[in-house]
Design an enzyme around this catalytic site. Structure first.
Site, mmCIF file in Angstrom:
data_model
loop_
_atom_site.group_PDB
_atom_site.id
_atom_site.type_symbol
_atom_site.label_atom_id
_atom_site.label_comp_id
_atom_site.label_asym_id
_atom_site.label_seq_id
_atom_site.Cartn_x
_atom_site.Cartn_y
_atom_site.Cartn_z
ATOM 1 N N ASP A 1 40.136 4.004 -27.439
ATOM 2 C CA ASP A 1 39.493 4.397 -25.916
ATOM 3 C C ASP A 1 38.066 4.327 -26.673
ATOM 4 O O ASP A 1 37.545 3.806 -27.673
ATOM 5 C CB ASP A 1 39.588 5.349 -25.106
ATOM 6 C CG ASP A 1 38.676 4.877 -24.327
ATOM 7 O OD1 ASP A 1 38.550 4.326 -23.351
ATOM 8 O OD2 ASP A 1 37.741 6.321 -23.387
ATOM 9 N N SER A 2 37.333 3.516 -25.819
ATOM 10 C CA SER A 2 35.913 3.306 -26.582
ATOM 11 C C SER A 2 34.993 4.613 -26.266
ATOM 12 O O SER A 2 34.097 4.880 -27.049
ATOM 13 C CB SER A 2 35.347 2.551 -25.187
ATOM 14 O OG SER A 2 34.658 3.067 -23.690
ATOM 15 N N CYS B 1 42.030 2.187 -22.190
ATOM 16 C CA CYS B 1 40.717 1.938 -22.331
ATOM 17 C C CYS B 1 40.934 0.196 -21.024
ATOM 18 O O CYS B 1 41.327 -0.628 -21.795
ATOM 19 C CB CYS B 1 39.788 0.861 -23.039
ATOM 20 S SG CYS B 1 38.058 0.609 -22.417
ATOM 21 N N GLU C 1 30.044 10.688 -18.688
ATOM 22 C CA GLU C 1 29.973 10.957 -20.664
ATOM 23 C C GLU C 1 29.166 11.980 -20.688
ATOM 24 O O GLU C 1 28.994 12.663 -22.080
ATOM 25 C CB GLU C 1 29.801 9.495 -20.534
ATOM 26 C CG GLU C 1 31.112 8.623 -20.893
ATOM 27 C CD GLU C 1 31.793 8.852 -22.602
ATOM 28 O OE1 GLU C 1 30.989 8.385 -23.453
ATOM 29 O OE2 GLU C 1 32.858 8.498 -22.788
ATOM 30 N N CYS D 1 39.432 2.354 -14.585
ATOM 31 C CA CYS D 1 38.928 3.256 -15.777
ATOM 32 C C CYS D 1 39.249 4.504 -16.277
ATOM 33 O O CYS D 1 39.580 5.521 -15.400
ATOM 34 C CB CYS D 1 37.855 2.711 -15.550
ATOM 35 S SG CYS D 1 36.683 3.913 -16.683
ATOM 36 N N HIS E 1 38.451 6.175 -17.293
ATOM 37 C CA HIS E 1 36.770 8.268 -17.571
ATOM 38 C C HIS E 1 37.226 8.377 -15.819
ATOM 39 O O HIS E 1 36.774 10.444 -15.484
ATOM 40 C CB HIS E 1 36.335 7.393 -17.303
ATOM 41 C CG HIS E 1 35.604 6.973 -18.811
ATOM 42 N ND1 HIS E 1 35.983 6.501 -19.751
ATOM 43 C CD2 HIS E 1 34.629 8.111 -19.913
ATOM 44 C CE1 HIS E 1 35.174 6.379 -20.888
ATOM 45 N NE2 HIS E 1 34.099 7.541 -21.231
HETATM 46 N N1 DGL Z 1 37.048 4.122 -20.295
HETATM 47 C C1 DGL Z 1 37.320 3.073 -20.039
HETATM 48 C C2 DGL Z 1 37.732 2.271 -18.507
HETATM 49 O O1 DGL Z 1 39.024 2.268 -18.734
HETATM 50 C C3 DGL Z 1 35.583 2.287 -20.108
HETATM 51 C C4 DGL Z 1 34.694 3.413 -20.566
HETATM 52 C C5 DGL Z 1 33.243 2.214 -21.035
HETATM 53 O O2 DGL Z 1 32.609 1.352 -20.176
HETATM 54 O O3 DGL Z 1 33.129 2.502 -21.945
HETATM 55 O O4 DGL Z 1 37.599 0.980 -18.747
#
Ligand code: DGL
Length: 284
Positions: free
Chosen positions: A20-21, A83, A168, A202, A204
């Site tokens: 993931d990022s 991600c 974050e 997403c 997150h």
């Molecule tokens: N967690 C990532 C996703 O599922 C994105 C988070 C980011 O913008 O880096 O898209």
């Protein structure tokens, strides 16, 4: 999952890579660990370059490819892009262009296709809301996948650009987060009163689940991806026994970040609800 390629040959067993990022993929990793408790995992968060959601197609592709190359070099036979942004912007190129030349026996799978598959059995009205990063929403990946898999379905997608920074930075439980949650949910629901299912597109966003649940009327289901991706992986391994055999089974997970290891370990604890040790690596 996304694109079926011929089955892999014989490989030395290695861990499943989960990329993931940043921290978001930990919400998927937790479900993968529950589903495959014997499997080894390497989690890699590119925290030094997160967030990806507002970055260009080319940058997300390049960063994701670097991460995949590194996870392959560490012996992962299979990498899951946990991600949505990377799945939307990099997966297809990696699967079709890079994998055949880089490592034809290894596989890279994403999170969008399994989520799109699962939603068919969840929505009664056929109108599905998606909340994601600006990059994921602009890519149209959910619209394309869902409308292809479930003809007649309508996808309404809205970006929630502030949710990743809020998570974050550790503000997922704060009163200030309510405003950003209400704002994006309100914008989505105003688009179509028939929405009966909302995908948290997403990884997150599950961290904001209690607030999202409170903002969304009861009759509307909210779909988190972790359990869907875990179930889809189990199904994939059942259908690909050579890949199943290529996964090492020591029940261990390594946590890697491109940023500071201590900072990562502290934040990861919030996602996983337990303490972990992290290591810092450079992948660029
Ligand atoms: N967690 C990532 C996703 O599922 C994105 C988070 C980011 O913008 O880096 O898209």
């Amino acid at each position: 999952m996304d694109i079926q390629l011929p089955g892999p040959g014989v490989m030395n067993p290695g861990p499943v890579g989960v990329f993931d990022s940043g921290f978001g993929g930990l919400s998927v990793l937790a479900d993968l660990q529950r589903a495959l408790p014997q499997a080894d995992f390497i989690y890699l968060g590119d925290n030094a370059r997160a967030p990806y959601g507002t970055r260009s197609f080319d940058a997300v592709y390049r960063f994701t490819l670097e991460a995949v190359e590194r996870l392959f070099a560490m012996g992962c036979p299979l990498v899951i892009l946990a991600c949505n942004t990377a799945s939307a912007k990099a997966l297809r190129n990696i699967q079709q262009r890079d994998l055949p030349r880089m490592s034809p026996d290894r596989r890279v799978l994403g999170v969008i296709r399994p989520t799109a598959e699962a939603v068919g059995g969840l929505s009664r009205t056929g109108v599905v809301g998606v909340l994601g990063t600006p990059g994921t929403v602009a890519s149209g990946s959910y619209d394309i996948e869902i409308e292809k898999l479930h003809p007649g379905f309508r996808v309404v997608a809205e970006a929630a650009p502030m949710w990743v920074p809020v998570v974050e930075q550790g503000f997922a439980g704060s009163p200030g987060a309510d405003w950003f949650v209400d704002e994006a949910v309100g914008r989505l629901l105003a688009r179509d009163s028939r929405i009966d299912t909302i995908i948290l597109g997403c990884t997150h966003y599950p961290l904001l689940y209690p607030k999202i649940r409170a903002a969304v009327p009861r009759g509307i289901s909210i779909v988190s991806q972790g359990p869907i991706v875990a179930e889809s992986l189990i199904d994939y391994l059942r259908r690909h026994p050579a890949m199943d055999a290529a996964i090492s089974r020591g029940g261990a997970t390594r946590y890697l970040t491109t940023d500071d290891a201590g900072m990562f370990a502290r934040q990861a604890g919030v996602f996983l609800g337990r303490e972990i040790m992290a290591e810092s690596i450079d992948i660029a």
